[in-house]
Design a protein around this motif. Sequence first.
Motif, PDB file in Angstrom:
ATOM      1  N   TRP A 191       0.693  -1.018   0.408  1.00  0.00           N
ATOM      2  CA  TRP A 191       0.077  -0.924   0.152  1.00  0.00           C
ATOM      3  C   TRP A 191       0.961   1.269   0.024  1.00  0.00           C
ATOM      4  CZ3 TRP A 191      -5.411   0.592   1.326  1.00  0.00           C
ATOM      5  CH2 TRP A 191      -5.711  -1.304   0.546  1.00  0.00           C
ATOM      6  N   SER A 192       0.775   2.389  -0.973  1.00  0.00           N
ATOM      7  CA  SER A 192       1.545   3.620  -0.890  1.00  0.00           C
ATOM      8  C   SER A 192       0.887   4.916  -1.051  1.00  0.00           C
ATOM      9  CB  SER A 192       2.011   3.884  -2.416  1.00  0.00           C
ATOM     10  OG  SER A 192       2.733   2.510  -2.567  1.00  0.00           O
ATOM     11  N   MET A 193       0.887   6.101   0.153  1.00  0.00           N
ATOM     12  CA  MET A 193       0.819   6.825   0.755  1.00  0.00           C
ATOM     13  C   MET A 193       1.082   7.954   0.101  1.00  0.00           C
ATOM     14  SD  MET A 193       0.852   8.184   4.225  1.00  0.00           S
ATOM     15  CE  MET A 193       2.537   9.216   4.076  1.00  0.00           C
ATOM     16  N   ASP A 194      -0.501   8.405  -0.300  1.00  0.00           N
ATOM     17  CA  ASP A 194      -0.720   9.631  -1.287  1.00  0.00           C
ATOM     18  C   ASP A 194      -0.853  11.387   0.236  1.00  0.00           C
ATOM     19  OD1 ASP A 194       0.006   9.756  -3.776  1.00  0.00           O
ATOM     20  OD2 ASP A 194      -2.132   8.480  -3.456  1.00  0.00           O
ATOM     21  N   ILE A 195      -0.275  12.862   0.458  1.00  0.00           N
ATOM     22  CA  ILE A 195      -0.651  13.718   1.881  1.00  0.00           C
ATOM     23  C   ILE A 195      -1.662  14.809   0.384  1.00  0.00           C
ATOM     24  CG2 ILE A 195       0.647  15.134   2.628  1.00  0.00           C
ATOM     25  CD1 ILE A 195       2.936  13.156   2.572  1.00  0.00           C
ATOM     26  N   GLU A 196      -2.161  15.148   1.458  1.00  0.00           N
ATOM     27  CA  GLU A 196      -3.202  16.388   0.785  1.00  0.00           C
ATOM     28  C   GLU A 196      -3.271  17.070   1.461  1.00  0.00           C
ATOM     29  OE1 GLU A 196      -6.640  13.634   0.854  1.00  0.00           O
ATOM     30  OE2 GLU A 196      -6.130  12.068  -1.292  1.00  0.00           O
ATOM     31  N   GLY A 197      -3.217  18.218   0.584  1.00  0.00           N
ATOM     32  CA  GLY A 197      -2.830  19.295   1.431  1.00  0.00           C
ATOM     33  C   GLY A 197      -1.683  19.950   2.552  1.00  0.00           C
ATOM     34  N   LYS A 198      -1.180  21.088   3.027  1.00  0.00           N
ATOM     35  CA  LYS A 198      -0.498  21.082   4.336  1.00  0.00           C
ATOM     36  C   LYS A 198      -0.654  21.196   6.039  1.00  0.00           C
ATOM     37  CE  LYS A 198       2.268  22.920  -0.154  1.00  0.00           C
ATOM     38  NZ  LYS A 198       2.863  23.965  -0.115  1.00  0.00           N
ATOM     39  N   GLY A 199       0.078  22.248   6.411  1.00  0.00           N
ATOM     40  CA  GLY A 199       0.268  22.069   8.200  1.00  0.00           C
ATOM     41  C   GLY A 199      -1.078  21.661   7.942  1.00  0.00           C
ATOM     42  N   TRP A 200      -2.365  22.409   9.167  1.00  0.00           N
ATOM     43  CA  TRP A 200      -3.239  21.298  10.289  1.00  0.00           C
ATOM     44  C   TRP A 200      -3.733  20.812   9.176  1.00  0.00           C
ATOM     45  CZ3 TRP A 200      -2.292  20.748  14.919  1.00  0.00           C
ATOM     46  CH2 TRP A 200      -1.679  21.606  15.484  1.00  0.00           C
ATOM     47  N   SER A 201      -4.441  21.101   7.609  1.00  0.00           N
ATOM     48  CA  SER A 201      -5.827  19.800   6.323  1.00  0.00           C
ATOM     49  C   SER A 201      -4.774  19.638   6.372  1.00  0.00           C
ATOM     50  CB  SER A 201      -6.051  21.637   5.625  1.00  0.00           C
ATOM     51  OG  SER A 201      -4.268  21.929   5.235  1.00  0.00           O
ATOM     52  N   LYS A 202      -3.720  18.538   6.455  1.00  0.00           N
ATOM     53  CA  LYS A 202      -2.998  18.021   5.516  1.00  0.00           C
ATOM     54  C   LYS A 202      -4.048  16.502   6.170  1.00  0.00           C
ATOM     55  CE  LYS A 202       2.054  17.845   6.224  1.00  0.00           C
ATOM     56  NZ  LYS A 202       3.140  17.691   6.569  1.00  0.00           N
ATOM     57  N   GLY A 203      -3.522  15.444   4.912  1.00  0.00           N
ATOM     58  CA  GLY A 203      -4.211  14.286   5.033  1.00  0.00           C
ATOM     59  C   GLY A 203      -3.628  13.481   4.276  1.00  0.00           C
ATOM     60  N   TYR A 204      -3.946  11.696   4.587  1.00  0.00           N
ATOM     61  CA  TYR A 204      -3.141  10.378   3.767  1.00  0.00           C
ATOM     62  C   TYR A 204      -4.378   9.924   3.560  1.00  0.00           C
ATOM     63  CZ  TYR A 204      -0.188  12.634   7.209  1.00  0.00           C
ATOM     64  OH  TYR A 204       1.225  14.224   7.822  1.00  0.00           O
ATOM     65  N   SER A 205      -4.193   9.688   2.411  1.00  0.00           N
ATOM     66  CA  SER A 205      -4.978   8.508   1.679  1.00  0.00           C
ATOM     67  C   SER A 205      -3.868   7.182   1.591  1.00  0.00           C
ATOM     68  CB  SER A 205      -5.443   9.022   0.516  1.00  0.00           C
ATOM     69  OG  SER A 205      -5.396   9.532  -0.355  1.00  0.00           O
ATOM     70  N   TRP A 206      -4.331   6.025   1.030  1.00  0.00           N
ATOM     71  CA  TRP A 206      -3.175   4.963   1.057  1.00  0.00           C
ATOM     72  C   TRP A 206      -4.618   4.303  -0.835  1.00  0.00           C
ATOM     73  CZ3 TRP A 206       0.666   3.500   3.599  1.00  0.00           C
ATOM     74  CH2 TRP A 206       0.775   4.070   4.578  1.00  0.00           C
ATOM     75  N   SER A 207      -3.499   3.761  -1.099  1.00  0.00           N
ATOM     76  CA  SER A 207      -3.506   2.761  -2.369  1.00  0.00           C
ATOM     77  C   SER A 207      -3.416   1.620  -2.456  1.00  0.00           C
ATOM     78  CB  SER A 207      -3.774   3.926  -4.017  1.00  0.00           C
ATOM     79  OG  SER A 207      -2.826   4.451  -4.056  1.00  0.00           O
ATOM     80  N   LYS A 208      -3.985   0.435  -3.103  1.00  0.00           N
ATOM     81  CA  LYS A 208      -3.009  -0.453  -3.245  1.00  0.00           C
ATOM     82  C   LYS A 208      -2.594  -0.491  -4.560  1.00  0.00           C
ATOM     83  CE  LYS A 208      -5.467  -4.119  -1.721  1.00  0.00           C
ATOM     84  NZ  LYS A 208      -5.960  -5.502  -1.849  1.00  0.00           N
ATOM     85  N   SER A 209      -0.637  -0.775  -4.421  1.00  0.00           N
ATOM     86  CA  SER A 209      -0.046  -0.638  -5.329  1.00  0.00           C
ATOM     87  C   SER A 209       0.455  -1.839  -5.483  1.00  0.00           C
ATOM     88  CB  SER A 209       0.693  -0.015  -5.106  1.00  0.00           C
ATOM     89  OG  SER A 209       1.262   1.173  -4.709  1.00  0.00           O
ATOM     90  N   TYR A 210       0.154  -3.151  -5.293  1.00  0.00           N
ATOM     91  CA  TYR A 210       0.381  -4.641  -5.536  1.00  0.00           C
ATOM     92  C   TYR A 210      -0.132  -5.279  -4.778  1.00  0.00           C
ATOM     93  CZ  TYR A 210       4.613  -2.994  -8.014  1.00  0.00           C
ATOM     94  OH  TYR A 210       5.149  -2.399  -9.496  1.00  0.00           O
ATOM     95  N   SER A 211      -0.926  -6.601  -5.502  1.00  0.00           N
ATOM     96  CA  SER A 211      -1.284  -7.659  -4.656  1.00  0.00           C
ATOM     97  C   SER A 211      -0.844  -8.457  -5.165  1.00  0.00           C
ATOM     98  CB  SER A 211      -3.000  -7.825  -4.993  1.00  0.00           C
ATOM     99  OG  SER A 211      -3.482  -8.864  -3.888  1.00  0.00           O
ATOM    100  N   ILE A 212       0.352  -9.237  -4.703  1.00  0.00           N
ATOM    101  CA  ILE A 212       0.795 -10.306  -5.010  1.00  0.00           C
ATOM    102  C   ILE A 212       0.190 -11.941  -4.723  1.00  0.00           C
ATOM    103  CG2 ILE A 212       3.390 -11.312  -6.044  1.00  0.00           C
ATOM    104  CD1 ILE A 212       4.109  -8.705  -5.158  1.00  0.00           C
ATOM    105  N   SER A 213       0.253 -12.863  -4.873  1.00  0.00           N
ATOM    106  CA  SER A 213      -0.022 -14.112  -4.814  1.00  0.00           C
ATOM    107  C   SER A 213       1.708 -14.954  -4.837  1.00  0.00           C
ATOM    108  CB  SER A 213      -0.814 -15.163  -6.090  1.00  0.00           C
ATOM    109  OG  SER A 213      -0.535 -16.177  -5.425  1.00  0.00           O
ATOM    110  N   LEU A 214       1.514 -15.796  -3.619  1.00  0.00           N
ATOM    111  CA  LEU A 214       2.886 -15.555  -2.671  1.00  0.00           C
ATOM    112  C   LEU A 214       2.668 -17.606  -2.714  1.00  0.00           C
ATOM    113  CD1 LEU A 214       3.531 -14.075   0.378  1.00  0.00           C
ATOM    114  CD2 LEU A 214       4.273 -13.745  -1.531  1.00  0.00           C
ATOM    115  N   ALA A 215       1.565 -17.889  -3.405  1.00  0.00           N
ATOM    116  CA  ALA A 215       1.520 -19.770  -3.862  1.00  0.00           C
ATOM    117  C   ALA A 215       2.513 -20.566  -4.623  1.00  0.00           C
ATOM    118  CB  ALA A 215       0.604 -19.562  -4.290  1.00  0.00           C
ATOM    119  N   HIS A 216       3.086 -19.821  -5.244  1.00  0.00           N
ATOM    120  CA  HIS A 216       4.527 -20.138  -6.436  1.00  0.00           C
ATOM    121  C   HIS A 216       5.531 -19.038  -6.193  1.00  0.00           C
ATOM    122  CE1 HIS A 216       1.217 -23.055  -7.893  1.00  0.00           C
ATOM    123  NE2 HIS A 216       0.593 -22.035  -7.603  1.00  0.00           N
TER     124      HIS A 216
END
Length: 329
Positions: A191-216
């Motif tokens: 999961w990768s994070m993006d920062i939105e806004g600055k100072g006290w209005s700063k917010g964070y959002s996450w998005s899934k960059s990879y989903s990798i099966s470890l079966a093989h």
Amino acid sequence: MRPSIFPESRFEGDEEIVYLHCDAAQPSMTCDGLLCINEPGWFNVLNPSAGQLRRFPPGPGPVKGPQENWLLGFGRDNVTGRYKIVRMCFHDCYEFGILDIETGVWSKLRSPPHNMLPGSKSVCVNGSIYWLQISAGYIILAMDLHEESYHGVHHLPATWVTQETQLVNLEDRLAMAMTTNVGPEWILEIWSMDIEGKGWSKGYSWSKSYSISLAHGVGFSWPWQKRWFTPVWVSKQGNLLFYDNHKRLFKYYSGTDEIRCLSSNICVISSYVENLAPLPLKPSHTHHDLGNSNSKFSTSRCHLFPTRGSWISKVLFTSILFGYICLPL
């Protein structure tokens, strides 16, 4: 035994693997191609590209408390361009300091809003150092290296965070790598994070960059075998290099959803970033030329450049058996 670079690199597909002799047991941190290694009584900052090493004391005076109780960070101030080392101690003593390697001077920091556990791995992204703490709950503590201010990242991905969760800088974004299970199948999620806004209005959002099966391609038996995975680098084709805590390096091919093991006995430091800017030298600094065999520390220069006409990822490793740089004598 002097530190040395092995004269020949090894290729695994498009990956050039170069080895460096160093003590893998010592805590190490990287930023922009620089390597910071903590050893008893010293912080060593190494620029393999420029062939330089600078040594700094761990504080402005005698340091209280054992090294294993320290919380460490290393990164670049985005405003001034200066590299800084952060050292905090919450146990046996209560000390917080920051070293500017341009001046070699330690300054005091105010205490952060949260007590943190020692030894938490740090990562620097866009001028801030981040630490992930996992205990009864979990939190990411962030410190802006220019303003020397703290803030907490409380809104983490809606995925179970465990002791095996890894915090990394992936493509200049803060990222978390964790394993989750979907039925009988285990998945590596990044999961990768993006920062939105600055100072006290700063917010964070996450998005899934990879989903990798470890079966093989990975091959482990859960839960009897504790494993965690750390992303290293993403190629232009979207292929991902990552390693585990059992000294194995993997490459994930996004186009074919395939995982290949590139090495089964290696300690990864980081991807290699060429940084030819010389480390600053002040009269008060202890100076070691890595090309000078009379120095207490000596190494050869590192040349980890892409082969002309091909896209080569450059990865910096240490290995007890093979080696590629920087062992305190």
